[in-house]
Design an enzyme around this catalytic site. Structure first.
Site, PDB file in Angstrom:
ATOM      1  N   ASN A 267      12.958  -7.930  -5.695  1.00  0.00           N
ATOM      2  CA  ASN A 267      12.182  -7.395  -6.804  1.00  0.00           C
ATOM      3  C   ASN A 267      13.047  -7.362  -8.063  1.00  0.00           C
ATOM      4  O   ASN A 267      14.196  -6.936  -8.028  1.00  0.00           O
ATOM      5  CB  ASN A 267      11.724  -5.972  -6.484  1.00  0.00           C
ATOM      6  CG  ASN A 267      11.063  -5.865  -5.136  1.00  0.00           C
ATOM      7  OD1 ASN A 267      10.174  -6.630  -4.802  1.00  0.00           O
ATOM      8  ND2 ASN A 267      11.532  -4.919  -4.332  1.00  0.00           N
ATOM      9  N   GLU A 298      20.383 -11.320  -2.831  1.00  0.00           N
ATOM     10  CA  GLU A 298      19.339 -10.762  -3.691  1.00  0.00           C
ATOM     11  C   GLU A 298      19.738 -10.786  -5.157  1.00  0.00           C
ATOM     12  O   GLU A 298      18.890 -10.994  -6.042  1.00  0.00           O
ATOM     13  CB  GLU A 298      19.009  -9.332  -3.259  1.00  0.00           C
ATOM     14  CG  GLU A 298      18.611  -9.189  -1.795  1.00  0.00           C
ATOM     15  CD  GLU A 298      17.524 -10.154  -1.362  1.00  0.00           C
ATOM     16  OE1 GLU A 298      16.611 -10.440  -2.159  1.00  0.00           O
ATOM     17  OE2 GLU A 298      17.583 -10.624  -0.212  1.00  0.00           O
ATOM     18  N   HIS A 301      19.052 -14.099  -6.630  1.00  0.00           N
ATOM     19  CA  HIS A 301      17.627 -14.286  -6.887  1.00  0.00           C
ATOM     20  C   HIS A 301      17.216 -13.823  -8.289  1.00  0.00           C
ATOM     21  O   HIS A 301      16.166 -14.246  -8.785  1.00  0.00           O
ATOM     22  CB  HIS A 301      16.803 -13.485  -5.875  1.00  0.00           C
ATOM     23  CG  HIS A 301      16.472 -14.218  -4.620  1.00  0.00           C
ATOM     24  ND1 HIS A 301      15.957 -15.496  -4.605  1.00  0.00           N
ATOM     25  CD2 HIS A 301      16.554 -13.837  -3.307  1.00  0.00           C
ATOM     26  CE1 HIS A 301      15.733 -15.873  -3.359  1.00  0.00           C
ATOM     27  NE2 HIS A 301      16.090 -14.884  -2.549  1.00  0.00           N
TER      28      HIS A 301
END
Length: 853
Positions: A267, A298, A301
């Site tokens: 997220n 992450e 990302h």
């Protein structure tokens, strides 16, 4: 409610009609402690290229209001399953209002609700990948329809609410967040509850980025803040240097959340991570390395996936492979990293996963053909992550590291906040490397299957090499797989190893291109034949590697003598792959491991070998020899535990290995003594998680009962304790326990996924084949209904975990084939079942090979 399956064609048609401008989302979570539903109000502003009709996505028990451009639509007429029809979209600006009641979940999809048994407080978090933001607000649920998101959230007193934008000060329990940059629906996030928080910053390149760490208060004492922040800051430093693009969001929070289905989720600016990474007990260094890789994955990302996002899910690999490759590269190359040998773990674990996946009937090109959401939901696999990352490592070797990262920098600058396809990345890499990558892409990214590389070494009477050839094979794809196998161009290194003072040391290395079925290597002709010839040294390419006969004999005797961890890992991986392929008998694999594992220094490799030996003995050993093999292994684990250095990672790893396999009276007596305190192993800390491992084995062998489980749960009355207890109850060796576990796992829809998966794990004990045999028939009776009526995560856990994998017999193959023929399941369910069927086929082949050894 599973939700309608969006197809790629529908997504393309919708993207051709509209562009999304903004979302304003208002959620009232005031009643979250009571569960049920929550009010959701969404205003979407979008632009249509022409007048027409389309639909917006929403999964909700009730839709109260739909207003399009000021005109109220009847929810009963326009809302069905998970779609709201928009029949009168006008050319130009449009505004849509949707008011609904959405539901909390306990499956880790949408807005997950969890009550901590320690403090009885409620904790929420969202998980939206792939199609589950539609469970919280109305949206155009596809990655190429990006927009800005403005969240307003009402929450109970004393809660904290975290989202993609910086956390504001609440006013009367209302949290009003600033709009996000343009991002995709699936990387929006909301995390809410009385979470424990730690705040810090990353300072670099003339600016400061706020950092936050969050977990439940019941885990706060275990949150090793400095270790996590140290890895995070290392990643910021290295990625900003390599990508030459500033971190694209206003802050970076990492939230350790309960009952999370995956490892973590990227997220934007609000990464959620499974809270098992908040270690409650002593862990080996391999666990810390795995956590660091997840943190860096992450963080990568934020650029590759969040800043620049795939247009459709067939380029999912671009997200996941890139994040996997760069996270391991950061661990291996960043200044000050604790894990400079990270490629060893990559070779021994992630690539092993890729090789396994690539030999299943469901094998597919790295760039998969994703026709709908069902396809992508089962495509988070070893090809998308590990094979793709391996091929990126090969691409780096092919074009050059600096050229590769220069192409990535061009890609980020050119496509920031946009959506891309594979061709966009390749175009940037072609510009910076000067290489034509179209043929490379066709061979590596657009075809399925795996190559095998074998050395042919001819020597004269004096041991001098007269001919050296690298043979490349492209084995036929498994039955049912689509496409054809292909020979590929490989950039590899060949390592030559000889004994030096009792160790195997690399005395030379050459790097070359391997193409076609045979590649001559004249550079090695005229040299004395080394003890070991290792193809794909340094693990540059992606291929199954075989050793020549002389090297095989040397490795079998002295694999532990390599001075470096990576060549050891490559040899371990090769012997394991030969065992899975039935080229090496399980009893011989066990001998190789026992001969070399004592000298293996990489704890991650040691733990992988533990898992692989146990799997081989359980599934690949000839049934008539299996008990003997397991006895040899369990006795060896006890001996190694007693002789391991007190307090070391190796000691802990051997304790866990013994707990996974103990069977003799003295072995089980030691487990019981360690648990009740009447026995000890000097230096071994019998802490919370190890206690549960010991108890699980004692329960599964009938040496401990429900009373012992209840007593241990009283010692550890946490959510993790509840999961361990569920596994232990399901592991009891009685027909009644198996029936209760089956009933709970399959039919109890109130069961959280974490408890369901723990129950399934406890249920499936390989030592309990006779007890489990009746459930082979039961599986085929229930799985179609489960798939139709459960959420994806729940259904997949049942489909994979309860397939009768312990019943390795032709009868299981026949039952599977009969079910596939009679049922004609969806493509996604067919894939999962045929993958499990392939495991039975492989086990039977390996058992035959072991029986004839």
């Amino acid at each position: 409610m599973p939700g309608t399956n969006l197809t790629r064609q529908e997504a393309q048609e919708r993207a051709e009609l509209i562009n999304v401008d903004s979302y304003e989302i208002t959620l009232d979570l005031s009643a979250a402690p009571q569960g049920g539903t929550f009010p959701s109000r969404t205003t979407i502003r979008f632009t249509a290229h022409e007048a027409g009709s389309t639909f917006v996505d929403l999964v909700a028990p009730r839709v109260a209001e739909v207003v399009l451009n000021g005109a109220a639509l009847d929810p009963a007429e326009v809302f069905a399953d998970s779609r709201i029809a928009l029949p009168d979209v006008v050319e130009g600006a449009n505004e849509l209002l949707v008011v609904a009641d959405c539901a909390y979940t306990n499956t880790g999809e949408g807005l997950h609700r969890f009550v901590d048994p320690v403090d009885q407080q409620t904790y929420l978090y969202t998980q939206f990948e792939v199609p589950d933001s539609r469970r919280v607000f109305a949206c155009f649920e596809q990655p190429d329809l990006k927009g800005t998101f403005t969240f307003t959230v009402t929450a109970p007193e004393g809660w904290t609410v975290i989202s993609n934008s910086p956390t504001p000060e609440p006013a009367e329990k209302v949290w009003r967040f600033e709009p996000t940059p343009r991002i995709s629906t699936y990387i929006t996030a909301l995390i809410a509850g009385p979470y424990h928080a730690v705040h810090s910053t990353w300072e670099g390149n003339g600016r400061s980025v706020p950092l936050g760490l969050y977990c439940r208060p019941s885990l706060a004492e275990h949150l090793d803040v400095e270790a996590i922040l140290s890895v995070t800051r290392m990643g910021f430093d290295w990625f900003e240097e390599q990508f030459d693009f500033p971190y694209p969001f206003a802050k970076y929070d990492q939230l350790f959340v309960p009952e999370f289905n995956a490892g973590a989720m990227e997220n934007a600016g609000a990464v959620t991570i499974r809270d098992q990474y908040v270690f409650r007990s002593k862990m080996t260094d391999a666990a810390y390395e795995a956590r660091a890789e997840t943190i860096l994955h992450e963080l990568a990302h934020m650029w590759f996936g969040d800043l620049v996002t795939m247009e459709w899910w067939n380029d999912l690999w671009l997200n996941e492979s890139f994040a996997t490759y760069t996270s391991v590269a950061c661990l291996a190359h960043a200044p000050g990293s604790q894990w400079p040998h990270a490629w060893t773990g990559f070779a021994n674990q992630l690539k092993t996963w890729a090789y396994r996946q690539d030999q299943l009937p469901s094998t597919h090109p790295i760039m998969a053909d994703i026709s709908d959401l069902d396809d992508v939901l089962v495509n988070f696999d070893g090809i998308t992550y590990a094979k793709g990352a391996s091929v990126l490592k090969q691409l780096v070797a092919y074009v050059g590291r600096e050229e590769f990262f220069q192409g990535v920098r061009t890609y980020f600058k050119r496509h920031a906040w946009g959506n891309t396809r594979l061709t966009d990345l390749l175009a940037a890499l072609e510009e910076t490397s000067g290489r034509d990558l179209k043929a490379w892409s066709r061979a590596w990214l657009e075809t399925a299957g795996i190559n095998v590389l074998r050395p042919v070494v001819e020597v004269d009477a004096d041991g001098v090499i007269t001919r050296f050839v690298v043979q490349q094979e492209a084995p036929p794809l498994p039955a049912g797989a689509k496409g054809e196998s292909t020979l590929r161009p490989h950039r590899i290194a060949i390592g030559l190893y000889d004994p030096v003072d009792g160790a195997l040391v690399r005395t030379d290395r050459i790097e070359l291109d391997v193409t076609g079925a045979e590649t001559e290597v004249p550079a090695l002709v005229g040299r004395a034949r080394p003890a070991v010839v290792l193809l794909n040294d340094d693990d540059l390419s992606y291929a199954k590697v075989r050793l020549d006969p002389e090297s095989t004999a040397q490795v079998a005797r002295r694999v532990g003598d390599f001075t470096e961890s990576l060549p050891r890992a490559l040899c371990w991986a090769s012997t394991w792959d030969m065992t899975r392929d039935g080229e090496l008998a399980t009893r011989d694999y066990l001998s190789v491991v026992l001969a070399g594992i004592g000298k293996e220094t990489d704890i991650g490799v040691v733990q992988s070998l533990h898992r692989q030996v146990k799997l081989a003995l359980d599934l690949y050993a000839a049934p008539e020899w299996r008990a003997e093999g397991l006895a040899i292994w369990s006795a060896a684990t006890l001996e190694r535990l007693r002789t391991a250095e007190p307090g070391s990672d190796h000691q802990l790893a051997w304790a866990r290995a013994l707990a996974a396999t103990a069977r003799a009276d003295d072995e089980l007596a030691l487990l019981a003594g360690l648990l009740n305190g009447s026995a000890e192993v000097p230096g071994l800390a019998v802490d919370t998680d190890l206690r549960w491992s010991l108890l699980l084995r004692l329960v599964a062998t009938g040496r401990a009962d429900e009373e012992a489980i209840a007593a241990e749960l009283r010692r550890d009355p946490t959510s993790a304790g509840e999961q361990h207890a569920a596994a232990a109850r399901a592991a009891r060796p009685t027909a009644e326990a198996k029936a209760a576990a089956w009933q709970a796992a399959v039919f109890d829809e109130s069961l959280p996924n974490s408890i369901r998966e723990a129950t399934i794990g406890g249920f499936t004990q390989t030592d309990q084949r006779e007890l489990l045999a009746p459930y082979a028939k039961s599986f085929f009776e229930v799985i179609e209904d489960v798939w139709k009526n459960r959420s994806h995560e729940s259904a997949q856990a049942i489909a994979i975990g309860l397939y009768p994998a312990t019943q390795t017999s032709p009868e299981t193959l026949d039952a599977t084939d009969a079910w596939l023929t009679a049922t004609e399941p969806t493509a996604a369910l067919r894939r999962l079942v045929t993958e499990s069927r392939a495991g039975i086929e492989r086990a039977l082949r390996a058992q035959r090979a072991d029986a004839t050894a």
